[in-house]
Design a protein around this motif. Sequence first.
Motif, short mmCIF file in Angstrom:
data_model
loop_
_atom_site.label_atom_id
_atom_site.label_comp_id
_atom_site.label_asym_id
_atom_site.label_seq_id
_atom_site.Cartn_x
_atom_site.Cartn_y
_atom_site.Cartn_z
N GLY A 1 -36.03 -36.25 5.61
CA GLY A 1 -36.18 -35.14 6.42
C GLY A 1 -35.51 -35.33 7.63
N PRO A 2 -35.17 -34.37 8.59
CA PRO A 2 -34.49 -34.52 10.04
C PRO A 2 -35.04 -35.77 10.68
CG PRO A 2 -35.35 -32.42 9.85
CD PRO A 2 -35.61 -33.19 8.33
N THR A 3 -34.26 -36.62 11.22
CA THR A 3 -34.90 -37.74 11.80
C THR A 3 -34.36 -38.06 13.12
OG1 THR A 3 -35.25 -38.87 9.74
CG2 THR A 3 -35.28 -40.24 11.63
N ILE A 4 -34.91 -38.08 14.31
CA ILE A 4 -34.53 -38.43 15.57
C ILE A 4 -34.73 -39.87 15.73
CG2 ILE A 4 -34.61 -37.85 18.03
CD1 ILE A 4 -35.36 -35.13 17.16
N VAL A 5 -33.93 -41.01 16.19
CA VAL A 5 -34.01 -42.25 16.40
C VAL A 5 -33.88 -42.61 17.95
CG1 VAL A 5 -33.18 -44.50 15.85
CG2 VAL A 5 -33.00 -42.88 14.09
N LEU A 6 -34.77 -43.18 18.65
CA LEU A 6 -34.72 -43.54 19.96
C LEU A 6 -33.99 -45.00 20.11
CD1 LEU A 6 -35.29 -43.14 23.12
CD2 LEU A 6 -37.80 -44.16 22.68
N LEU A 7 -32.84 -45.09 20.80
CA LEU A 7 -32.40 -46.36 20.80
C LEU A 7 -32.67 -46.73 22.51
CD1 LEU A 7 -29.18 -46.23 19.05
CD2 LEU A 7 -31.34 -47.28 18.32
N ASP A 8 -33.90 -47.11 22.86
CA ASP A 8 -33.97 -47.44 24.37
C ASP A 8 -33.36 -48.64 24.85
OD1 ASP A 8 -35.57 -46.33 26.49
OD2 ASP A 8 -37.29 -47.04 26.30
N GLU A 9 -32.81 -48.79 25.91
CA GLU A 9 -32.26 -49.68 26.53
C GLU A 9 -31.29 -50.25 25.49
OE1 GLU A 9 -35.29 -52.38 27.79
OE2 GLU A 9 -36.19 -50.90 28.89
#
Length: 299
Positions: free
Chosen positions: A131-139
Amino acid sequence: MSTGAELPKGLHRIIQLPSPELGELWDSIVLDQAIKDQLIGQAIINFTVRQSVSRSVLPLHGTVLLVGEPGTGKTSLARGLAHKTAECFSGASFRLLEVDPHALGSAMMGKTQKAVSDLFGQTIAESALTGPTIVLLDEVETLAADRSKLSLSANPVDVHRATDAVLVQLDLLAETHKNLLFIATSNFPQAVDEAFTSRCDLVLEVPPPNLKACEQILTLCLKGMGKQFAAMAKLPQTAGFDAVANEVHGLDGRAIRKVVASALTLRKQVAMNPNELSMADLTKAAKAAKAVRAKGTKR
Ligand SMILES: Nc1ncnc2c1ncn2[C@@H]1O[C@H](COP(=O)(O)OP(=O)(O)OP(=O)(O)O)[C@@H](O)[C@H]1O
Ligand SMILES: [Mg+2]
């Protein structure tokens, strides 16, 4: 929300979207509406236009980068954006994967390249298949460190390889998994590898709050506190509030909220009963925060 030991390496949280908690986070950040709208617009085209248009026509990579000084709301916006995006596509089952770059870089020293490849090529790719996926790449500077600024003698070859692996994986995923959106943040944009930045579809600078925004942040914070301590909600309408807003101008959003917290600590009776907080307490805390900030910038 999923946390804990069952998570794949390199992730510290998986959140099913939409998530009202993240919606509140988005609303809590005071920012020019045009900037917020552009972020949502970019995320929308990622899951609409990008799906059907060839990359040779519109070279979208599915990556957004938020840069700005510490405490300006980048992480909150990134997480909130994930929610707002999912909200636009009701019916689709979106999820947010939060990457823990420090876990990739330090705990697995010597194996970073493989850890990065596994995370992107397996964990993230598999999520995108379901399914549609959002990935947080913090810092993100930790993960995609500027190779041109790393000296090989001082920095392990591993860091170079990690950046290489991130870029290779981003290219692969952009080609094969279009229902992915990476949202990266950094307060050291000069430390982020240029090849990463050039892959971003949008690099957006989150500005420090202007005077009006400072006033709004203070108001939001005091009204929020007012849910538990009713008298605090009245302070924004009290004489002297404008002067306090002027006083905090120059601080970032995090520091402004902390001014309210530290104002509560200046007198014992206020600490015991926050309803006793006065404009004088707020002014004193604001001046102290500004003085600390001024010292910090002189160093
Ligand atoms: N523009 C703003 N409006 C309201 N609150 C703000 C704003 N900017 C920051 N804050 C508050 O400051 C705190 C820190 O925000 P956040 O962690 O999102 O900042 P950041 O830019 O990611 O910081 P860092 O660069 O240090 O990681 C949060 O409590 C947030 O609500
Ligand atoms: Mg942050």
